[in-house]
Design an enzyme around this catalytic site. Structure first.
Site, PDB file in Angstrom:
ATOM      1  N   ARG A   1      68.508  21.791 -46.898  1.00 33.00           N
ATOM      2  CA  ARG A   1      68.083  22.015 -45.511  1.00 33.00           C
ATOM      3  C   ARG A   1      68.101  23.498 -45.178  1.00 33.00           C
ATOM      4  O   ARG A   1      69.029  24.216 -45.559  1.00 33.00           O
ATOM      5  CB  ARG A   1      68.993  21.254 -44.537  1.00 33.00           C
ATOM      6  CG  ARG A   1      68.797  19.775 -44.640  1.00 33.00           C
ATOM      7  CD  ARG A   1      69.557  18.987 -43.581  1.00 33.00           C
ATOM      8  NE  ARG A   1      69.613  17.604 -43.989  1.00 33.00           N
ATOM      9  CZ  ARG A   1      68.598  16.736 -43.875  1.00 33.00           C
ATOM     10  NH1 ARG A   1      67.471  17.095 -43.306  1.00 33.00           N
ATOM     11  NH2 ARG A   1      68.709  15.502 -44.320  1.00 33.00           N
TER      12      ARG A   1
ATOM     13  N   ILE B   1      68.697  26.784 -43.189  1.00 32.54           N
ATOM     14  CA  ILE B   1      69.834  27.187 -42.358  1.00 32.54           C
ATOM     15  C   ILE B   1      69.411  27.409 -40.903  1.00 32.54           C
ATOM     16  O   ILE B   1      70.243  27.341 -39.989  1.00 32.54           O
ATOM     17  CB  ILE B   1      70.487  28.466 -42.957  1.00 32.54           C
ATOM     18  CG1 ILE B   1      71.943  28.574 -42.562  1.00 32.54           C
ATOM     19  CG2 ILE B   1      69.709  29.718 -42.609  1.00 32.54           C
ATOM     20  CD1 ILE B   1      72.703  29.617 -43.365  1.00 32.54           C
TER      21      ILE B   1
ATOM     22  N   ASN C   1      55.210  30.740 -47.754  1.00 28.02           N
ATOM     23  CA  ASN C   1      54.926  32.092 -47.285  1.00 28.02           C
ATOM     24  C   ASN C   1      54.905  33.049 -48.475  1.00 28.02           C
ATOM     25  O   ASN C   1      55.746  32.943 -49.376  1.00 28.02           O
ATOM     26  CB  ASN C   1      56.007  32.548 -46.293  1.00 28.02           C
ATOM     27  CG  ASN C   1      55.969  31.760 -44.997  1.00 28.02           C
ATOM     28  OD1 ASN C   1      54.895  31.428 -44.509  1.00 28.02           O
ATOM     29  ND2 ASN C   1      57.131  31.457 -44.446  1.00 28.02           N
TER      30      ASN C   1
ATOM     31  N   GLU D   1      60.730  35.966 -46.373  1.00 29.51           N
ATOM     32  CA  GLU D   1      61.999  36.688 -46.217  1.00 29.51           C
ATOM     33  C   GLU D   1      62.823  36.649 -47.494  1.00 29.51           C
ATOM     34  O   GLU D   1      63.499  37.616 -47.824  1.00 29.51           O
ATOM     35  CB  GLU D   1      62.822  36.070 -45.078  1.00 29.51           C
ATOM     36  CG  GLU D   1      62.233  36.332 -43.698  1.00 29.51           C
ATOM     37  CD  GLU D   1      62.843  35.436 -42.633  1.00 29.51           C
ATOM     38  OE1 GLU D   1      63.786  34.682 -42.938  1.00 29.51           O
ATOM     39  OE2 GLU D   1      62.342  35.487 -41.496  1.00 29.51           O
ATOM     40  N   VAL D   2      62.795  35.517 -48.182  1.00 31.07           N
ATOM     41  CA  VAL D   2      63.591  35.362 -49.404  1.00 31.07           C
ATOM     42  C   VAL D   2      62.622  35.341 -50.586  1.00 31.07           C
ATOM     43  O   VAL D   2      61.732  34.483 -50.656  1.00 31.07           O
ATOM     44  CB  VAL D   2      64.429  34.069 -49.360  1.00 31.07           C
ATOM     45  CG1 VAL D   2      65.237  33.922 -50.641  1.00 31.07           C
ATOM     46  CG2 VAL D   2      65.345  34.053 -48.133  1.00 31.07           C
TER      47      VAL D   2
ATOM     48  N   HIS E   1      59.582  29.354 -52.342  1.00 33.48           N
ATOM     49  CA  HIS E   1      60.094  28.128 -51.710  1.00 33.48           C
ATOM     50  C   HIS E   1      59.005  27.487 -50.874  1.00 33.48           C
ATOM     51  O   HIS E   1      58.204  28.162 -50.243  1.00 33.48           O
ATOM     52  CB  HIS E   1      61.330  28.410 -50.852  1.00 33.48           C
ATOM     53  CG  HIS E   1      61.188  29.576 -49.928  1.00 33.48           C
ATOM     54  ND1 HIS E   1      61.330  30.876 -50.354  1.00 33.48           N
ATOM     55  CD2 HIS E   1      60.916  29.644 -48.602  1.00 33.48           C
ATOM     56  CE1 HIS E   1      61.145  31.692 -49.336  1.00 33.48           C
ATOM     57  NE2 HIS E   1      60.896  30.966 -48.253  1.00 33.48           N
ATOM     58  N   MET E   2      59.031  26.174 -50.887  1.00 40.16           N
ATOM     59  CA  MET E   2      58.101  25.384 -50.085  1.00 40.16           C
ATOM     60  C   MET E   2      58.883  24.826 -48.904  1.00 40.16           C
ATOM     61  O   MET E   2      59.914  24.180 -49.084  1.00 40.16           O
ATOM     62  CB  MET E   2      57.559  24.253 -50.954  1.00 40.16           C
ATOM     63  CG  MET E   2      56.584  23.338 -50.264  1.00 40.16           C
ATOM     64  SD  MET E   2      56.161  21.980 -51.393  1.00 40.16           S
ATOM     65  CE  MET E   2      55.248  22.877 -52.623  1.00 40.16           C
ATOM     66  N   HIS E   3      58.425  25.123 -47.686  1.00 38.97           N
ATOM     67  CA  HIS E   3      59.043  24.539 -46.499  1.00 38.97           C
ATOM     68  C   HIS E   3      58.456  23.137 -46.305  1.00 38.97           C
ATOM     69  O   HIS E   3      57.241  22.950 -46.407  1.00 38.97           O
ATOM     70  CB  HIS E   3      58.706  25.356 -45.246  1.00 38.97           C
ATOM     71  CG  HIS E   3      59.254  26.753 -45.235  1.00 38.97           C
ATOM     72  ND1 HIS E   3      60.376  27.107 -44.521  1.00 38.97           N
ATOM     73  CD2 HIS E   3      58.827  27.888 -45.833  1.00 38.97           C
ATOM     74  CE1 HIS E   3      60.616  28.400 -44.665  1.00 38.97           C
ATOM     75  NE2 HIS E   3      59.684  28.904 -45.469  1.00 38.97           N
TER      76      HIS E   3
HETATM   77  P1  DGP Z   1      60.653  32.501 -45.630  1.00 38.31           P
HETATM   78  O1  DGP Z   1      60.440  33.216 -44.330  1.00 38.31           O
HETATM   79  O2  DGP Z   1      59.489  31.635 -45.994  1.00 38.31           O
HETATM   80  O3  DGP Z   1      61.085  33.441 -46.745  1.00 38.31           O
HETATM   81  O4  DGP Z   1      61.848  31.482 -45.365  1.00 38.31           O
HETATM   82  C1  DGP Z   1      63.160  31.699 -45.774  1.00 38.31           C
HETATM   83  C2  DGP Z   1      63.957  30.581 -45.177  1.00 38.31           C
HETATM   84  O5  DGP Z   1      65.197  30.507 -45.867  1.00 38.31           O
HETATM   85  C3  DGP Z   1      64.293  30.773 -43.698  1.00 38.31           C
HETATM   86  O6  DGP Z   1      63.665  29.723 -42.959  1.00 38.31           O
HETATM   87  C4  DGP Z   1      65.798  30.675 -43.626  1.00 38.31           C
HETATM   88  C5  DGP Z   1      66.195  30.116 -44.973  1.00 38.31           C
HETATM   89  N1  DGP Z   1      67.432  30.661 -45.493  1.00 38.31           N
HETATM   90  C6  DGP Z   1      67.720  31.965 -45.725  1.00 38.31           C
HETATM   91  N2  DGP Z   1      68.970  32.093 -46.227  1.00 38.31           N
HETATM   92  C7  DGP Z   1      69.458  30.826 -46.335  1.00 38.31           C
HETATM   93  C8  DGP Z   1      70.692  30.303 -46.794  1.00 38.31           C
HETATM   94  O7  DGP Z   1      71.612  31.008 -47.216  1.00 38.31           O
HETATM   95  N3  DGP Z   1      70.839  28.948 -46.745  1.00 38.31           N
HETATM   96  C9  DGP Z   1      69.857  28.113 -46.294  1.00 38.31           C
HETATM   97  N4  DGP Z   1      70.106  26.804 -46.295  1.00 38.31           N
HETATM   98  N5  DGP Z   1      68.671  28.576 -45.860  1.00 38.31           N
HETATM   99  C10 DGP Z   1      68.481  29.921 -45.871  1.00 38.31           C
END
Ligand code: DGP
Length: 116
Positions: free
Chosen positions: A30, A32, A88, A96-97, A101-103
């Site tokens: 999930r 965060i 993204n 951001e990361v 990753h696929m949301h």
């Molecule tokens: P993006 O903007 O597509 O890179 O989305 C990165 C997502 O990752 C953002 O919605 C928040 C989530 N996220 C970042 N750090 C963590 C973490 O440490 N744990 C979890 N569960 N989600 C995280």
């Protein structure tokens, strides 16, 4: 070697997450900072930094991410009403990361595709 992000630590369970699925190829947990009642990230266990780093050798991994998303959506009870998947890529994509990753969003009407 591509650089590790916090997601590698989540895959290895070195930091906690609300993990909903894991196998040898992908991990799902999930978000965060959820943007919908169901907001799950599906990631490859191998580091692929961005969508732009995907190549033909990754086709099985990417296909598996999709089938896992379908399975999770059904399990989470959002399949019938529908949902959205989103990847993204880099700065203009709002990434951001830098671990692909696929949301998976669902649980309410999600509105138009892009914020206006
Ligand atoms: P993006 O903007 O597509 O890179 O989305 C990165 C997502 O990752 C953002 O919605 C928040 C989530 N996220 C970042 N750090 C963590 C973490 O440490 N744990 C979890 N569960 N989600 C995280």
């Amino acid at each position: 070697m591509p650089e590790e992000t916090i997601f590698s630590k989540i895959i290895r369970k070195e930091i906690p997450s609300d993990m909903v699925y894991q196998d040898d190829t992908v991990t799902a947990f999930r978000d965060i900072n959820p943007q919908a009642p169901t907001h799950i990230l599906i990631i490859p266990n191998k580091i692929i930094p961005t969508m732009d780093d995907v190549n033909e050798a990754d086709e099985q991994v990417l296909g598996h991410m999709i089938t896992v998303a379908v399975k999770i959506a059904r399990e989470q009870g959002i399949a019938q009403n529908g949902y959205r998947v989103l990847i993204n890529c880099r700065e203009h994509g709002g990434q951001e990361v830098y671990h692909l990753h696929m949301h998976l969003f669902g649980g309410r009407p999600l509105g138009p595709m892009l914020a206006r």
